[in-house]
Design an enzyme around this catalytic site. Structure first.
Site, PDB file in Angstrom:
ATOM      1  N   GLN A 335      85.541  73.886  55.452  1.00 50.17           N
ATOM      2  CA  GLN A 335      86.141  72.561  55.659  1.00 50.17           C
ATOM      3  C   GLN A 335      87.450  72.670  56.445  1.00 50.17           C
ATOM      4  O   GLN A 335      87.711  71.881  57.353  1.00 50.17           O
ATOM      5  CB  GLN A 335      86.386  71.913  54.282  1.00 50.17           C
ATOM      6  N   GLU A 362      71.563  89.189  39.542  1.00 44.95           N
ATOM      7  CA  GLU A 362      72.116  89.869  38.357  1.00 44.95           C
ATOM      8  C   GLU A 362      72.459  88.854  37.246  1.00 44.95           C
ATOM      9  O   GLU A 362      73.455  88.989  36.543  1.00 44.95           O
ATOM     10  CB  GLU A 362      73.279  90.777  38.744  1.00 44.95           C
TER      11      GLU A 362
HETATM   12  C1  LIG Z   1      69.081  88.392  47.596  1.00 44.87           C
HETATM   13  C2  LIG Z   1      68.551  88.770  46.247  1.00 44.87           C
HETATM   14  C3  LIG Z   1      68.567  90.109  45.856  1.00 44.87           C
HETATM   15  C4  LIG Z   1      68.053  90.476  44.616  1.00 44.87           C
HETATM   16  N1  LIG Z   1      68.024  91.801  44.265  1.00 44.87           N
HETATM   17  C5  LIG Z   1      67.385  92.190  43.128  1.00 44.87           C
HETATM   18  C6  LIG Z   1      67.218  93.576  42.835  1.00 44.87           C
HETATM   19  O1  LIG Z   1      67.675  94.459  43.556  1.00 44.87           O
HETATM   20  N2  LIG Z   1      66.504  93.909  41.728  1.00 44.87           N
HETATM   21  C7  LIG Z   1      65.974  92.975  40.892  1.00 44.87           C
HETATM   22  O2  LIG Z   1      65.344  93.366  39.914  1.00 44.87           O
HETATM   23  N3  LIG Z   1      66.124  91.648  41.148  1.00 44.87           N
HETATM   24  C8  LIG Z   1      66.809  91.233  42.247  1.00 44.87           C
HETATM   25  N4  LIG Z   1      66.951  89.895  42.530  1.00 44.87           N
HETATM   26  C9  LIG Z   1      66.341  88.914  41.635  1.00 44.87           C
HETATM   27  C10 LIG Z   1      67.341  88.058  40.873  1.00 44.87           C
HETATM   28  O3  LIG Z   1      67.976  88.805  39.888  1.00 44.87           O
HETATM   29  C11 LIG Z   1      66.601  86.823  40.354  1.00 44.87           C
HETATM   30  O4  LIG Z   1      66.311  86.012  41.463  1.00 44.87           O
HETATM   31  C12 LIG Z   1      67.397  86.062  39.322  1.00 44.87           C
HETATM   32  O5  LIG Z   1      67.522  86.808  38.143  1.00 44.87           O
HETATM   33  C13 LIG Z   1      66.783  84.696  39.004  1.00 44.87           C
HETATM   34  O6  LIG Z   1      65.420  84.807  38.744  1.00 44.87           O
HETATM   35  P1  LIG Z   1      64.380  83.815  39.468  1.00 44.87           P
HETATM   36  O7  LIG Z   1      64.675  83.853  40.920  1.00 44.87           O
HETATM   37  O8  LIG Z   1      63.018  84.201  39.027  1.00 44.87           O
HETATM   38  O9  LIG Z   1      64.751  82.389  38.928  1.00 44.87           O
HETATM   39  P2  LIG Z   1      64.201  81.729  37.569  1.00 44.87           P
HETATM   40  O10 LIG Z   1      64.361  82.699  36.455  1.00 44.87           O
HETATM   41  O11 LIG Z   1      62.866  81.161  37.808  1.00 44.87           O
HETATM   42  O12 LIG Z   1      65.235  80.536  37.373  1.00 44.87           O
HETATM   43  C14 LIG Z   1      65.126  79.297  38.054  1.00 44.87           C
HETATM   44  C15 LIG Z   1      66.250  78.381  37.583  1.00 44.87           C
HETATM   45  O13 LIG Z   1      66.091  78.138  36.170  1.00 44.87           O
HETATM   46  C16 LIG Z   1      67.268  78.525  35.495  1.00 44.87           C
HETATM   47  N5  LIG Z   1      66.907  79.062  34.180  1.00 44.87           N
HETATM   48  C17 LIG Z   1      66.000  80.020  33.888  1.00 44.87           C
HETATM   49  N6  LIG Z   1      65.945  80.227  32.568  1.00 44.87           N
HETATM   50  C18 LIG Z   1      66.850  79.379  31.999  1.00 44.87           C
HETATM   51  C19 LIG Z   1      67.279  79.116  30.660  1.00 44.87           C
HETATM   52  N7  LIG Z   1      66.799  79.807  29.622  1.00 44.87           N
HETATM   53  N8  LIG Z   1      68.214  78.154  30.456  1.00 44.87           N
HETATM   54  C20 LIG Z   1      68.751  77.476  31.503  1.00 44.87           C
HETATM   55  N9  LIG Z   1      68.380  77.677  32.787  1.00 44.87           N
HETATM   56  C21 LIG Z   1      67.457  78.624  33.029  1.00 44.87           C
HETATM   57  C22 LIG Z   1      67.912  79.573  36.360  1.00 44.87           C
HETATM   58  O14 LIG Z   1      69.296  79.697  36.076  1.00 44.87           O
HETATM   59  C23 LIG Z   1      67.636  79.004  37.750  1.00 44.87           C
HETATM   60  O15 LIG Z   1      68.569  78.000  38.033  1.00 44.87           O
HETATM   61  C24 LIG Z   1      67.516  89.488  43.747  1.00 44.87           C
HETATM   62  C25 LIG Z   1      67.518  88.150  44.140  1.00 44.87           C
HETATM   63  C26 LIG Z   1      68.024  87.788  45.366  1.00 44.87           C
HETATM   64  C27 LIG Z   1      67.992  86.336  45.776  1.00 44.87           C
END
Ligand SMILES: Cc1cc2nc3c(=O)[nH]c(=O)nc-3n(C[C@H](O)[C@H](O)[C@H](O)COP(=O)(O)OP(=O)(O)OC[C@H]3O[C@@H](n4cnc5c(N)ncnc54)[C@H](O)[C@@H]3O)c2cc1C
Length: 378
Positions: A335, A362
């Site tokens: 901004q 994480e």
């Molecule tokens: C660029 C990048 C690098 C990554 N690197 C790694 C890696 O090296 N190794 C690895 O293992 N993983 C890695 N990840 C995975 C990352 O840790 C996950 O994307 C993250 O933990 C969220 O999981 P999900 O994407 O399945 O979202 P989901 O678990 O499906 O969540 C979707 C939404 O629901 C919310 N939610 C879920 N459960 C609840 C609850 N109980 N109460 C309230 N809200 C909830 C979440 O906060 C989110 O807003 C990476 C992800 C990205 C984007």
């Protein structure tokens, strides 16, 4: 209470700051454009001991502690968030192996991660349908004739296409989190292949891939820690990892804030630098205050971990607050730059994109609140 850094932490931070200023900052825009971190940059981090800041010297690490690690991460992230996350995951993998591995496992992998012979380590926990909820994972490992056979797929794996070693979590027992074990899998294991590369909004220099395990055989000795004890290892690793991601977010926001201050002093409207308009000054004042608060929270978590006290809740608070305030700071930085901030001519455009993921990986912000809420309100 002592707010002074010890000599080692100050030296590690200075080393990281110098390396970031000289080698990383000038290349960061190209890393973002090319979608690739030059290998010599990762080698440079290893040469300076930054791939194992909190790893024992006996395994080739720097053994400089968690505070030094956090400060180094802030400095490297100030230069390039993609380089920083590669460093963060590699430090985490090396620390986990050093903490839970047998002497043979440690010897087999950690010195190679420290020397840069292996460019990175990788943490393979998440799956397409098991991110926040790793207890839903479907990858399996079966023990037959003295060998483990791993089948399944992982998603979102940082450095999945060039890491030398993977910590892979797989189901070895029944449902939920109790039947999960961790394994050390070398990149050249037969049946392990790299799949889709994510086309991400930010952090474009860091590769994020899926991994496929098609009857991957590893020896019985590849089990890391206890059988069915993998979930505990993952949670302990992520507690520490959250200090790294809080630090990464702080580093990116520091870069965005510094760029904003420079810009605000130069850019003039209505006959004076925009830094003299109160609205702009307040954005900068809020940003500086929030960043200092994030640093204090992160240093507290690092101090607790370093002094072997419980730190899980404090690491979640640091990660939650640092990632959320860093998002606000990068938004305001854009901004302050006006229309120019919305172009690739200015680094704040990249910072805005890069910092967003720190609220997701994480453990999302929602998951951090669950960890904190359980600790303080139950
Ligand atoms: C660029 C990048 C690098 C990554 N690197 C790694 C890696 O090296 N190794 C690895 O293992 N993983 C890695 N990840 C995975 C990352 O840790 C996950 O994307 C993250 O933990 C969220 O999981 P999900 O994407 O399945 O979202 P989901 O678990 O499906 O969540 C979707 C939404 O629901 C919310 N939610 C879920 N459960 C609840 C609850 N109980 N109460 C309230 N809200 C909830 C979440 O906060 C989110 O807003 C990476 C992800 C990205 C984007």
């Amino acid at each position: 209470m002592d707010f002074e850094l010890d000599e080692t932490a100050a030296m590690v931070a200075q080393t990281a700051r110098d390396f970031a200023s000289k080698e990383i900052v000038p290349r960061a825009a190209k890393i973002d454009r090319d979608g690739k971190i030059p290998r010599e940059l990762l080698r440079g981090l290893a040469d300076l001991g930054l791939m194992g800041v909190n790893v024992p010297e006996s395994l080739g690490g720097s053994e400089a502690g968690v505070i030094a690690y956090s400060l180094a991460m802030i400095e490297i992230a100030r230069g390039c968030a993609s380089t920083a996350v590669t460093m963060s995951v590699t430090n985490m993998v090396a620390e986990v192996i050093a903490s839970f591995g047998t002497p043979e496992q440690c010897k087999q992998y950690v010195p190679h991660l420290m020397s840069g012979k292996m460019a990175a380590g990788s943490f393979a926990l998440s799956e397409a349908e098991a991110g926040s909820d790793p207890g839903a994972m479907r990858t399996t490992a079966r023990l037959e004739n003295g060998e483990w056979t791993i089948d399944g797929s992982k998603q979102w794996i940082t450095s999945g296409d060039f890491a030398g070693v993977f910590i892979v979590w797989a189901r070895t027992g029944g449902e939920g989190t109790r039947g999960i074990s961790a394994f050390l899998v070398p990149a050249d294991a037969k049946g392990l292949s790299v799949g889709h590369h994510e086309d991400k909004m930010g952090l474009r220099g860091s590769s994020t891939t899926s991994l496929h395990f098609d009857s991957v055989h590893v020896p019985e000795s590849a089990l890391l820690g206890q059988l069915h004890g993998g979930f505990k290892i993952a949670m302990m690793a992520l507690d520490g990892g959250r200090i790294g991601i809080a630090s990464q977010a702080i580093g990116v926001a520091e870069a965005a804030l510094a760029a904003s201050i420079d810009y605000a002093k130069e850019r003039k409207t209505f006959g004076k630098p925009i830094a003299e308009h109160q609205a702009i000054q307040w954005m900068i004042a809020d940003g500086r205050t929030e960043l200092d608060a994030a640093r204090l929270l992160t240093m507290r978590a690092a101090y607790l971990k370093q002094s072997k006290q419980p730190f899980s809740t404090q690491a979640a608070m640091a990660k939650l607050y640092a990632s959320e305030c860093a998002g606000r700071i990068c938004d305001k930085a854009l901004q302050i730059h006006g229309g120019y901030g919305y172009t690739k001519e200015y680094d704040v455009e990249r910072h805005y994109r890069d910092v967003r993921v720190s609220r997701i990986y994480e453990g999302t912000s929602e998951i951090q609140r669950i960890v904190i809420g359980r600790s303080v309100a139950s």
